[in-house]
Design an enzyme around this catalytic site. Structure first.
Site: not given
Length: 220
Positions: A120, A138
């Site tokens: 991420k 997320d």
């Protein structure tokens, strides 16, 4: 959602916010990388509060290392898990100096070799610093992807791969920003604010949240 609905979905988000940006404050690829590493289990506002002072002192790997661990911990004491994160920031700074000529690499695999950097984080840096069409999933994007039916998946990687497959041009570069901001401010975890959502009619979420009584009275 079918292809036409996906296009309409992003067209509306784009019209509502034509120039979305990360809410993390940064001045270069290095400070962005550090900010994203610090943002795990933190709000962007909370990270920004700590990094305004930090980045004024240390905006390169060399300057960050020069601060030392104790000083860095003091700068980050309002950040969750600041002890571990401080060590990671120093370790990734050292790695950037030794392996990448003090430059942040524009490569996901190389980014993921840095301490404290996962997929991420790498995707955020690639998108914001290098203009790559990545999807940094997320908790907000994971929720929005599953709740709306845009990209359902059991894991963040599942959702990321589906977004990569389904999001069309010209929306790919900014898609993850639109989704994060939508999840943060409208499609909230506990109570999605469906009554003011610009894509509510395209969303698969069935128990649409009605407007609060006070709001209904004000708009009559």
């Amino acid at each position: 959602m079918n292809k036409a609905e996906i296009v309409e979905f992003f067209a509306r988000l784009a019209a509502d916010n034509p120039h979305p940006e990360t809410e993390l404050e940064y001045s270069n690829a290095f400070t962005l990388l550090v900010a994203v590493v610090l943002s795990a289990q933190m709000t962007d506002a909370g990270v920004n509060k700590a990094t305004r002072i930090l980045f004024a002192e240390a905006d390169t790997p060399e300057k960050m290392l020069a601060l030392g661990e104790e000083t860095l911990k003091q700068r980050l004491r309002t950040i969750n898990f600041y002890n571990t994160k401080a060590r990671n920031v120093l370790a990734l700074s050292q790695a950037l100096i030794e392996r990448h000529g003090s430059e942040v690499p524009a490569d996901r695999d190389l980014l993921e070799t840095l301490p404290g950097v996962g997929r991420k984080t790498a995707n955020v840096v690639l998108n914001c610093a290098f203009g790559r069409e990545t999807f940094a999933v997320d908790t907000h994007i994971f929720r929005v992807g599953n709740r709306t039916g845009l990209a359902r998946g059991k894991t963040p990687l599942d959702v990321e791969l589906k977004l990569d497959k389904r999001v069309p041009q010209p929306f790919r570069l900014h898609a993850h920003h639109w989704l994060i901001l939508h999840g943060r401010y409208t499609c909230k975890a506990r109570t999605p604010e469906c009554w003011r959502c610009v894509v509510a009619d395209l969303c698969a979420y069935k128990p649409k949240t009605p407007a609060p009584p006070a709001r209904e009275q004000r708009t009559r």
